[in-house]
Motif scaffolding. Sequence first.
Motif, PDB file in Angstrom:
ATOM      1  N   PRO A  28       4.683 -12.186  -1.537  1.00  0.00           N
ATOM      2  CA  PRO A  28       4.972 -11.235  -0.452  1.00  0.00           C
ATOM      3  C   PRO A  28       6.046 -10.200  -0.766  1.00  0.00           C
ATOM      4  CG  PRO A  28       6.029 -13.333  -0.002  1.00  0.00           C
ATOM      5  CD  PRO A  28       5.267 -13.512  -1.285  1.00  0.00           C
ATOM      6  N   LEU A  29       5.862  -8.995  -0.214  1.00  0.00           N
ATOM      7  CA  LEU A  29       6.939  -8.007  -0.161  1.00  0.00           C
ATOM      8  C   LEU A  29       7.740  -8.287   1.104  1.00  0.00           C
ATOM      9  CD1 LEU A  29       4.619  -6.492  -1.899  1.00  0.00           C
ATOM     10  CD2 LEU A  29       5.980  -4.463  -1.450  1.00  0.00           C
ATOM     11  N   ASN A  30       8.840  -7.564   1.281  1.00  0.00           N
ATOM     12  CA  ASN A  30       9.743  -7.825   2.414  1.00  0.00           C
ATOM     13  C   ASN A  30       9.801  -6.652   3.375  1.00  0.00           C
ATOM     14  OD1 ASN A  30      10.783 -10.218   0.974  1.00  0.00           O
ATOM     15  ND2 ASN A  30      11.604  -8.650  -0.398  1.00  0.00           N
ATOM     16  N   THR A  61      12.813  -1.171   7.212  1.00  0.00           N
ATOM     17  CA  THR A  61      12.638  -0.658   5.852  1.00  0.00           C
ATOM     18  C   THR A  61      11.898  -1.755   5.072  1.00  0.00           C
ATOM     19  OG1 THR A  61      14.754  -1.587   5.162  1.00  0.00           O
ATOM     20  CG2 THR A  61      14.773   0.713   5.869  1.00  0.00           C
ATOM     21  N   THR A  62      11.584  -1.478   3.810  1.00  0.00           N
ATOM     22  CA  THR A  62      10.844  -2.483   3.026  1.00  0.00           C
ATOM     23  C   THR A  62      11.484  -2.665   1.655  1.00  0.00           C
ATOM     24  OG1 THR A  62       9.366  -0.795   2.093  1.00  0.00           O
ATOM     25  CG2 THR A  62       8.630  -1.895   4.108  1.00  0.00           C
ATOM     26  N   SER A  63      11.146  -3.771   1.007  1.00  0.00           N
ATOM     27  CA  SER A  63      11.561  -3.937  -0.393  1.00  0.00           C
ATOM     28  C   SER A  63      10.528  -4.778  -1.136  1.00  0.00           C
ATOM     29  CB  SER A  63      12.951  -4.560  -0.493  1.00  0.00           C
ATOM     30  OG  SER A  63      12.933  -5.861   0.029  1.00  0.00           O
ATOM     31  N   GLN A  64      10.546  -4.614  -2.449  1.00  0.00           N
ATOM     32  CA  GLN A  64       9.604  -5.335  -3.327  1.00  0.00           C
ATOM     33  C   GLN A  64       9.998  -6.811  -3.431  1.00  0.00           C
ATOM     34  OE1 GLN A  64      11.172  -2.557  -6.003  1.00  0.00           O
ATOM     35  NE2 GLN A  64      11.690  -4.080  -7.511  1.00  0.00           N
ATOM     36  N   GLY A  92       3.449   4.000  -7.971  1.00  0.00           N
ATOM     37  CA  GLY A  92       4.052   5.255  -7.529  1.00  0.00           C
ATOM     38  C   GLY A  92       4.704   5.163  -6.155  1.00  0.00           C
ATOM     39  N   ILE A  93       4.498   4.028  -5.448  1.00  0.00           N
ATOM     40  CA  ILE A  93       5.091   3.903  -4.109  1.00  0.00           C
ATOM     41  C   ILE A  93       5.988   2.668  -3.970  1.00  0.00           C
ATOM     42  CG2 ILE A  93       3.329   5.227  -2.861  1.00  0.00           C
ATOM     43  CD1 ILE A  93       2.067   2.508  -2.006  1.00  0.00           C
ATOM     44  N   SER A  94       5.990   1.809  -4.986  1.00  0.00           N
ATOM     45  CA  SER A  94       6.778   0.567  -4.896  1.00  0.00           C
ATOM     46  C   SER A  94       7.190   0.118  -6.294  1.00  0.00           C
ATOM     47  CB  SER A  94       5.934  -0.528  -4.233  1.00  0.00           C
ATOM     48  OG  SER A  94       6.565  -1.787  -4.330  1.00  0.00           O
ATOM     49  N   GLY A  95       8.315  -0.589  -6.368  1.00  0.00           N
ATOM     50  CA  GLY A  95       8.752  -1.127  -7.657  1.00  0.00           C
ATOM     51  C   GLY A  95       8.108  -2.466  -7.984  1.00  0.00           C
ATOM     52  N   GLY A 171      10.429   8.203   2.436  1.00  0.00           N
ATOM     53  CA  GLY A 171      10.386   8.934   1.157  1.00  0.00           C
ATOM     54  C   GLY A 171       9.113   8.709   0.366  1.00  0.00           C
ATOM     55  N   ARG A 172       8.021   8.333   1.055  1.00  0.00           N
ATOM     56  CA  ARG A 172       6.784   8.046   0.313  1.00  0.00           C
ATOM     57  C   ARG A 172       5.744   9.158   0.438  1.00  0.00           C
ATOM     58  NH1 ARG A 172       9.951   3.684   0.134  1.00  0.00           N
ATOM     59  NH2 ARG A 172       9.304   2.160  -1.406  1.00  0.00           N
ATOM     60  N   LEU A 173       6.140  10.315   0.992  1.00  0.00           N
ATOM     61  CA  LEU A 173       5.162  11.411   1.103  1.00  0.00           C
ATOM     62  C   LEU A 173       5.537  12.496   0.099  1.00  0.00           C
ATOM     63  CD1 LEU A 173       2.736  12.602   2.580  1.00  0.00           C
ATOM     64  CD2 LEU A 173       4.297  13.526   4.285  1.00  0.00           C
ATOM     65  N   LYS A 196       0.697   8.466  -6.372  1.00  0.00           N
ATOM     66  CA  LYS A 196       1.584   8.794  -5.251  1.00  0.00           C
ATOM     67  C   LYS A 196       0.783   9.305  -4.056  1.00  0.00           C
ATOM     68  CE  LYS A 196       5.894   9.845  -7.522  1.00  0.00           C
ATOM     69  NZ  LYS A 196       5.764   9.608  -8.937  1.00  0.00           N
ATOM     70  N   ILE A 197       1.419   9.266  -2.885  1.00  0.00           N
ATOM     71  CA  ILE A 197       0.735   9.744  -1.682  1.00  0.00           C
ATOM     72  C   ILE A 197       0.985  11.238  -1.527  1.00  0.00           C
ATOM     73  CG2 ILE A 197       0.645   9.571   0.838  1.00  0.00           C
ATOM     74  CD1 ILE A 197       1.625   6.650   0.479  1.00  0.00           C
ATOM     75  N   VAL A 198      -0.103  11.985  -1.411  1.00  0.00           N
ATOM     76  CA  VAL A 198       0.012  13.435  -1.200  1.00  0.00           C
ATOM     77  C   VAL A 198      -0.970  13.847  -0.090  1.00  0.00           C
ATOM     78  CG1 VAL A 198       0.707  13.992  -3.588  1.00  0.00           C
ATOM     79  CG2 VAL A 198      -1.703  13.964  -2.994  1.00  0.00           C
ATOM     80  N   VAL A 264       4.591  -4.373   5.889  1.00  0.00           N
ATOM     81  CA  VAL A 264       5.207  -3.493   4.874  1.00  0.00           C
ATOM     82  C   VAL A 264       4.573  -2.101   4.909  1.00  0.00           C
ATOM     83  CG1 VAL A 264       5.454  -3.126   2.376  1.00  0.00           C
ATOM     84  CG2 VAL A 264       6.071  -5.325   3.386  1.00  0.00           C
ATOM     85  N   ILE A 265       3.263  -2.047   4.915  1.00  0.00           N
ATOM     86  CA  ILE A 265       2.616  -0.720   4.937  1.00  0.00           C
ATOM     87  C   ILE A 265       2.786  -0.091   6.326  1.00  0.00           C
ATOM     88  CG2 ILE A 265       0.443   0.536   4.603  1.00  0.00           C
ATOM     89  CD1 ILE A 265       1.641  -0.638   1.981  1.00  0.00           C
ATOM     90  N   GLY A 266       2.759  -0.921   7.365  1.00  0.00           N
ATOM     91  CA  GLY A 266       2.960  -0.421   8.737  1.00  0.00           C
ATOM     92  C   GLY A 266       4.330   0.225   8.916  1.00  0.00           C
ATOM     93  N   THR A 267       5.329  -0.259   8.175  1.00  0.00           N
ATOM     94  CA  THR A 267       6.670   0.354   8.229  1.00  0.00           C
ATOM     95  C   THR A 267       6.588   1.830   7.822  1.00  0.00           C
ATOM     96  OG1 THR A 267       7.779  -1.719   7.718  1.00  0.00           O
ATOM     97  CG2 THR A 267       8.968   0.289   7.127  1.00  0.00           C
ATOM     98  N   HIS A 268       5.729   2.124   6.860  1.00  0.00           N
ATOM     99  CA  HIS A 268       5.657   3.488   6.312  1.00  0.00           C
ATOM    100  C   HIS A 268       4.606   4.355   6.997  1.00  0.00           C
ATOM    101  CE1 HIS A 268       8.410   2.657   2.975  1.00  0.00           C
ATOM    102  NE2 HIS A 268       7.938   1.428   3.084  1.00  0.00           N
ATOM    103  N   LEU A 269       3.591   3.719   7.598  1.00  0.00           N
ATOM    104  CA  LEU A 269       2.545   4.531   8.250  1.00  0.00           C
ATOM    105  C   LEU A 269       2.711   4.563   9.770  1.00  0.00           C
ATOM    106  CD1 LEU A 269      -0.794   3.772   6.347  1.00  0.00           C
ATOM    107  CD2 LEU A 269       0.793   5.655   6.014  1.00  0.00           C
TER     108      LEU A 269
END
Length: 282
Positions: A28-30, A61-64, A92-95, A171-173, A196-198, A264-269
């Motif tokens: 899992p990511l966090n 926020t999220t982390s790897q 390109g979006i996560s470590g 910062g993912r856009l 990356k997301i564009v 995790v993805i919901g945090t960013h979308l």
Amino acid sequence: MSRVAIVTDSTAYIPKDVREKHHITMVPLNVVFGEETYQEEWDITTEDFYYKMKTTEQLPTTSQPSIGLFEETFRELGAEHDEIIVITLSSGISGTYQTATAAAEMYDDLPIHIFDSEISCMIQGFFALEAARLAEEGRSAAEIMTELHSRREKTRAYFMADDLSHLHRGGRLNGAQLFIGSMLKIKPVLHFEDKKIVPFEKVRTEKKAVARMRQLLDEDVDENDRVLIAVIHGNCPEKAEPIADDLRSRYPNATVYISYFGPVIGTHLGPGSLGIGWMHQN
Ligand code: MYR
């Protein structure tokens, strides 16, 4: 016969019973709310996450995953396997990819191959399911990796966020800096380019964004193609279901899944997001 273990991270959002059936291990990511860190699925459900996002003032926020978690996973799997394949969300979006690679370099008991899906969510899950199927057939890790690379060429995903400020904040856009003021008011169709997301195309309303994503699918998939399709939603199944029903009747040879953007993805979308992704099977 080589025993190959398949690992993927939580952002593939493969349901637990499906992972168990296909012997896929999840790392899992966090997601972090203030001082609290939750490993997604293990410590927080998708339902609780969206509720918390709505009712908590401080946005998450999220982390790897930690390098230690990958090492532990490799040690456990190493006892019963000859090789390991790890399928991660886009580097390109996560470590996560880099962390898994660093953990693999420190563990020299067996070969570990890290595959960058260059995407995320159920589309990443399609790679894991395909890898698991090939591993069950007894294929070697090298053969599976070759197949995954070839599948990556046949994979597409487009998505939209109801509120683009979450992606901007995290910062993912990419490639939108010049337009960000005007973009926040519209519903651009997004996609991955070079991991990356564009923005793919500026579209004004959700209805038009969904129609455009459908059109892109129609252009790439023939009626009788064998294809895996996922309609993915951020806590809005009522938007995803009619799209999936429609796709099932239009593509009789496709397998159409409804999936979700988890914590995790919901945090960013953010809530209300929608995506359509697909992978050709031949
Ligand atoms: C981390 O903190 O390492 C995780 C960062 C995750 C960023 C997610 C950005 C949105 C991805 C949308 C994928 C849509 C696929 C159909």
